[in-house]
Motif scaffolding. Structure first.
Motif, PDB file in Angstrom:
ATOM      1  N   HIS A  46       0.870  -1.171   0.000  1.00 56.33           N
ATOM      2  CA  HIS A  46       0.000   0.000   0.000  1.00 56.33           C
ATOM      3  C   HIS A  46       0.906   1.220   0.000  1.00 56.33           C
ATOM      4  O   HIS A  46       1.932   1.235   0.669  1.00 56.33           O
ATOM      5  CB  HIS A  46      -0.849   0.066   1.275  1.00 56.33           C
ATOM      6  CG  HIS A  46      -1.860  -1.016   1.398  1.00 56.33           C
ATOM      7  ND1 HIS A  46      -3.083  -0.948   0.799  1.00 56.33           N
ATOM      8  CD2 HIS A  46      -1.827  -2.179   2.084  1.00 56.33           C
ATOM      9  CE1 HIS A  46      -3.767  -2.038   1.103  1.00 56.33           C
ATOM     10  NE2 HIS A  46      -3.028  -2.801   1.881  1.00 56.33           N
ATOM     11  N   THR A  47       0.538   2.238  -0.740  1.00 51.79           N
ATOM     12  CA  THR A  47       1.272   3.503  -0.723  1.00 51.79           C
ATOM     13  C   THR A  47       0.439   4.528   0.026  1.00 51.79           C
ATOM     14  O   THR A  47      -0.769   4.606  -0.169  1.00 51.79           O
ATOM     15  CB  THR A  47       1.527   4.002  -2.162  1.00 51.79           C
ATOM     16  OG1 THR A  47       2.251   2.989  -2.874  1.00 51.79           O
ATOM     17  CG2 THR A  47       2.322   5.288  -2.171  1.00 51.79           C
ATOM     18  N   LEU A  48       1.083   5.293   0.887  1.00 49.58           N
ATOM     19  CA  LEU A  48       0.347   6.297   1.637  1.00 49.58           C
ATOM     20  C   LEU A  48       1.074   7.627   1.633  1.00 49.58           C
ATOM     21  O   LEU A  48       2.297   7.685   1.569  1.00 49.58           O
ATOM     22  CB  LEU A  48       0.089   5.836   3.078  1.00 49.58           C
ATOM     23  CG  LEU A  48       1.320   5.590   3.925  1.00 49.58           C
ATOM     24  CD1 LEU A  48       1.187   6.327   5.235  1.00 49.58           C
ATOM     25  CD2 LEU A  48       1.444   4.104   4.173  1.00 49.58           C
ATOM     26  N   ASN A  49       0.295   8.681   1.690  1.00 48.04           N
ATOM     27  CA  ASN A  49       0.803  10.041   1.761  1.00 48.04           C
ATOM     28  C   ASN A  49       1.148  10.318   3.222  1.00 48.04           C
ATOM     29  O   ASN A  49       0.264  10.519   4.054  1.00 48.04           O
ATOM     30  CB  ASN A  49      -0.273  11.006   1.241  1.00 48.04           C
ATOM     31  CG  ASN A  49       0.142  12.445   1.290  1.00 48.04           C
ATOM     32  OD1 ASN A  49       0.868  12.886   2.176  1.00 48.04           O
ATOM     33  ND2 ASN A  49      -0.345  13.220   0.331  1.00 48.04           N
ATOM     34  N   MET A  50       2.430  10.314   3.550  1.00 36.14           N
ATOM     35  CA  MET A  50       2.850  10.427   4.941  1.00 36.14           C
ATOM     36  C   MET A  50       2.459  11.768   5.558  1.00 36.14           C
ATOM     37  O   MET A  50       2.071  11.832   6.718  1.00 36.14           O
ATOM     38  CB  MET A  50       4.357  10.200   5.054  1.00 36.14           C
ATOM     39  CG  MET A  50       4.758   8.785   4.665  1.00 36.14           C
ATOM     40  SD  MET A  50       6.524   8.522   4.708  1.00 36.14           S
ATOM     41  CE  MET A  50       6.750   8.288   6.461  1.00 36.14           C
ATOM     42  N   ARG A  51       2.548  12.827   4.801  1.00 33.11           N
ATOM     43  CA  ARG A  51       2.185  14.151   5.325  1.00 33.11           C
ATOM     44  C   ARG A  51       0.698  14.197   5.685  1.00 33.11           C
ATOM     45  O   ARG A  51       0.319  14.692   6.739  1.00 33.11           O
ATOM     46  CB  ARG A  51       2.524  15.221   4.281  1.00 33.11           C
ATOM     47  CG  ARG A  51       2.044  16.619   4.597  1.00 33.11           C
ATOM     48  CD  ARG A  51       2.856  17.212   5.743  1.00 33.11           C
ATOM     49  NE  ARG A  51       2.322  18.470   6.179  1.00 33.11           N
ATOM     50  CZ  ARG A  51       2.916  19.638   5.992  1.00 33.11           C
ATOM     51  NH1 ARG A  51       4.063  19.719   5.368  1.00 33.11           N
ATOM     52  NH2 ARG A  51       2.370  20.732   6.452  1.00 33.11           N
ATOM     53  N   PHE A  52      -0.139  13.663   4.797  1.00 34.63           N
ATOM     54  CA  PHE A  52      -1.579  13.663   5.036  1.00 34.63           C
ATOM     55  C   PHE A  52      -1.914  12.936   6.337  1.00 34.63           C
ATOM     56  O   PHE A  52      -2.658  13.438   7.175  1.00 34.63           O
ATOM     57  CB  PHE A  52      -2.317  13.008   3.864  1.00 34.63           C
ATOM     58  CG  PHE A  52      -3.782  12.825   4.122  1.00 34.63           C
ATOM     59  CD1 PHE A  52      -4.668  13.873   3.927  1.00 34.63           C
ATOM     60  CD2 PHE A  52      -4.277  11.616   4.584  1.00 34.63           C
ATOM     61  CE1 PHE A  52      -6.028  13.719   4.174  1.00 34.63           C
ATOM     62  CE2 PHE A  52      -5.625  11.447   4.835  1.00 34.63           C
ATOM     63  CZ  PHE A  52      -6.505  12.505   4.631  1.00 34.63           C
ATOM     64  N   TYR A  53      -1.367  11.739   6.518  1.00 35.51           N
ATOM     65  CA  TYR A  53      -1.725  10.947   7.693  1.00 35.51           C
ATOM     66  C   TYR A  53      -1.084  11.479   8.972  1.00 35.51           C
ATOM     67  O   TYR A  53      -1.675  11.380  10.045  1.00 35.51           O
ATOM     68  CB  TYR A  53      -1.426   9.471   7.472  1.00 35.51           C
ATOM     69  CG  TYR A  53      -2.425   8.884   6.500  1.00 35.51           C
ATOM     70  CD1 TYR A  53      -3.735   8.664   6.897  1.00 35.51           C
ATOM     71  CD2 TYR A  53      -2.083   8.611   5.190  1.00 35.51           C
ATOM     72  CE1 TYR A  53      -4.678   8.165   6.012  1.00 35.51           C
ATOM     73  CE2 TYR A  53      -3.014   8.113   4.297  1.00 35.51           C
ATOM     74  CZ  TYR A  53      -4.314   7.893   4.720  1.00 35.51           C
ATOM     75  OH  TYR A  53      -5.245   7.405   3.843  1.00 35.51           O
ATOM     76  N   LEU A  54       0.093  12.073   8.875  1.00 39.42           N
ATOM     77  CA  LEU A  54       0.672  12.711  10.059  1.00 39.42           C
ATOM     78  C   LEU A  54      -0.177  13.912  10.463  1.00 39.42           C
ATOM     79  O   LEU A  54      -0.490  14.094  11.636  1.00 39.42           O
ATOM     80  CB  LEU A  54       2.115  13.136   9.808  1.00 39.42           C
ATOM     81  CG  LEU A  54       2.831  13.785  10.997  1.00 39.42           C
ATOM     82  CD1 LEU A  54       2.851  12.859  12.208  1.00 39.42           C
ATOM     83  CD2 LEU A  54       4.235  14.185  10.613  1.00 39.42           C
ATOM     84  N   ASP A  55      -0.572  14.724   9.489  1.00 38.63           N
ATOM     85  CA  ASP A  55      -1.447  15.868   9.790  1.00 38.63           C
ATOM     86  C   ASP A  55      -2.787  15.399  10.355  1.00 38.63           C
ATOM     87  O   ASP A  55      -3.306  15.982  11.307  1.00 38.63           O
ATOM     88  CB  ASP A  55      -1.698  16.713   8.539  1.00 38.63           C
ATOM     89  CG  ASP A  55      -0.494  17.540   8.126  1.00 38.63           C
ATOM     90  OD1 ASP A  55       0.424  17.705   8.953  1.00 38.63           O
ATOM     91  OD2 ASP A  55      -0.483  18.021   6.983  1.00 38.63           O
ATOM     92  N   LEU A  56      -3.351  14.348   9.769  1.00 41.23           N
ATOM     93  CA  LEU A  56      -4.619  13.814  10.250  1.00 41.23           C
ATOM     94  C   LEU A  56      -4.504  13.393  11.713  1.00 41.23           C
ATOM     95  O   LEU A  56      -5.335  13.747  12.543  1.00 41.23           O
ATOM     96  CB  LEU A  56      -5.049  12.617   9.395  1.00 41.23           C
ATOM     97  CG  LEU A  56      -6.300  11.872   9.862  1.00 41.23           C
ATOM     98  CD1 LEU A  56      -7.540  12.740   9.670  1.00 41.23           C
ATOM     99  CD2 LEU A  56      -6.436  10.559   9.107  1.00 41.23           C
TER     100      LEU A  56
END
Length: 86
Positions: free
Chosen positions: A62-72
């Motif tokens: 799975h690829t994830l947007n690290m910035r998005f999930y850290l901000d979330l």
């Protein structure tokens, strides 16, 4: 100290669970803090957010947007509370 292998295994499991919880608590604190955004790996493409990969058993990921999930995580206090409870 005990020579009973079963008791020793239980003691080691308890130690590992405690160490894992403490490591998780520190990771939680770091993720909830706004400063760690600077420690994310650089993005592959200029102007994009860094991506992470979570491996699957079949070798794909799975690829994830690290910035998005850290901000979330940092902004969603309910998510922080639920993750600590789990």
């Amino acid at each position: 100290m005990t020579d009973d292998p079963k008791k020793l295994a239980v003691a080691q499991l308890a130690r590992d669970l405690a160490a894992g919880y403490y490591a998780f608590a520190v990771a939680h604190y770091v993720a909830a803090n706004p400063l760690p955004i600077n420690t994310l790996p650089p993005a592959e493409d200029l102007g994009k957010n860094p991506t992470g990969r979570i491996a699957r058993k079949d070798g794909t990921f799975h690829t994830l947007n690290m910035r998005f999930y850290l901000d979330l995580f940092r902004e969603n206090h309910d998510l922080q509370t639920r993750s600590l409870r789990s």
